[in-house]
Design an enzyme around this catalytic site. Sequence first.
Site, short mmCIF file in Angstrom:
data_model
loop_
_atom_site.label_atom_id
_atom_site.label_comp_id
_atom_site.label_asym_id
_atom_site.label_seq_id
_atom_site.Cartn_x
_atom_site.Cartn_y
_atom_site.Cartn_z
N GLU A 1 0.84 -1.18 0.00
CA GLU A 1 0.00 0.00 0.00
C GLU A 1 0.89 1.24 0.00
OE1 GLU A 1 -2.84 0.28 3.12
OE2 GLU A 1 -3.96 -1.51 2.50
N HIS B 1 -2.16 10.16 -26.52
CA HIS B 1 -2.28 9.20 -27.61
C HIS B 1 -3.37 9.62 -28.59
CE1 HIS B 1 -1.82 5.43 -29.67
NE2 HIS B 1 -3.07 5.11 -29.47
N LYS C 1 -0.15 -0.39 -42.41
CA LYS C 1 0.05 -1.71 -41.82
C LYS C 1 -1.29 -2.39 -41.56
CE LYS C 1 0.47 0.17 -37.11
NZ LYS C 1 1.37 0.46 -36.01
N ARG D 1 -2.91 -5.54 -39.24
CA ARG D 1 -2.66 -6.43 -38.11
C ARG D 1 -3.62 -7.62 -38.14
NH1 ARG D 1 0.41 -4.09 -33.93
NH2 ARG D 1 0.57 -1.83 -33.99
N ASP E 1 6.61 0.79 -27.80
CA ASP E 1 6.47 -0.16 -26.69
C ASP E 1 7.49 -1.29 -26.86
OD1 ASP E 1 5.67 -1.78 -24.62
OD2 ASP E 1 3.55 -1.62 -25.04
N GLY F 1 8.54 -3.70 -32.12
CA GLY F 1 8.43 -4.64 -33.24
C GLY F 1 7.94 -3.97 -34.51
N THR F 2 6.86 -3.22 -34.40
CA THR F 2 6.29 -2.53 -35.56
C THR F 2 7.26 -1.49 -36.10
OG1 THR F 2 4.06 -2.84 -34.67
CG2 THR F 2 4.33 -1.18 -36.38
#
Length: 336
Positions: A48, A139, A204, A206, A234, A237-238
């Site tokens: 906590e 974002h 792209k 997916r 992140d 990869g992309t």
Amino acid sequence: MPTVIEPKLISGNANKPLATAIARRMSMYRGMNVGLVDARVERFNDQEIFVEVFENVRGEDMFILQSTSNPANDNLMELLIMADALRRSSAARITAVIPYFGYARQDRRTKARTPITAKLVANMIAEAGIERVLTMDLHAAQIQGFFDMPVDNLYASPVFALDIINQFKDQLGDVMVVSPDVGGVARARELAKRINAPLAIVDKRREKPGEVSEMTVIGDVTGKKCIIVDDIVDTAGTLCKAAEVLTENGAVEVHAYISHGVMSGPAVERVTKSVMKSLVLTDTIQPTQSVADAPNIRVLPTAPLFAQSILNIWNGTSVSSLFETETLGPIYEGIL
């Protein structure tokens, strides 16, 4: 009570180096010491979070410096609990400075029975007693509408533009800005306009989240020095795949400018081994040691921009003026 209320900064544990740098910059701008409020943000044995503020904040204009990056839940709770502590200590106004706003990727229902977590977090921030939010490169811009309070969304693109102009100098004619997907075209176009460069798009498809099945380049990148621009990297990869596709389509160099370096899992290794000549991040998320040691990753400071934005909010002047190169250039002079 003093006639002039000074801005006071308090920091959680998410990005202490950035908080310290912001305080140092504000001290330089004001010609007087602006330090972080003495406080402790600790854990009980069951994890906590406990917050105790050791200075009087009654009637003060408080700014909480805290990114909600990994570990997102812990850092978010630290932000909320610090806000509650300040509100119960009679702070006059509480502004949350959130360089990286976590949970922003869940900003709409992509399919049935899924949450809109960005709205939930906005509600929690409001309930904690925060009255204003300062962040960078949300974002999705519409997330500002999730808040029933002022939200100042800064942009990394003016800082990126200054760095690109400095790095490429006489080669700007060969530069092409690339959006890594159709959804990021507005962000890429904004940077392209600032450096007067053409724009291309990597389309792209997916099969499922995190896996790209096909990529197509829209635009002629032959002989160009391509700059991929995005808000979040992140696992990378992309990003690395896009760099490969651009190289296969005739690009002579590929660089990437990304606002928030989440850099989870194999990201650093992928970037190091990729065809990308450089990846440029900001320090909205504290870089790990592996990011700092990577030979083709650079980190740009955001402290000058956030420090000036905080001062502008405090004294009631324009924050949007910092989006202009004429205003931002002198702030970053000698840094980039």
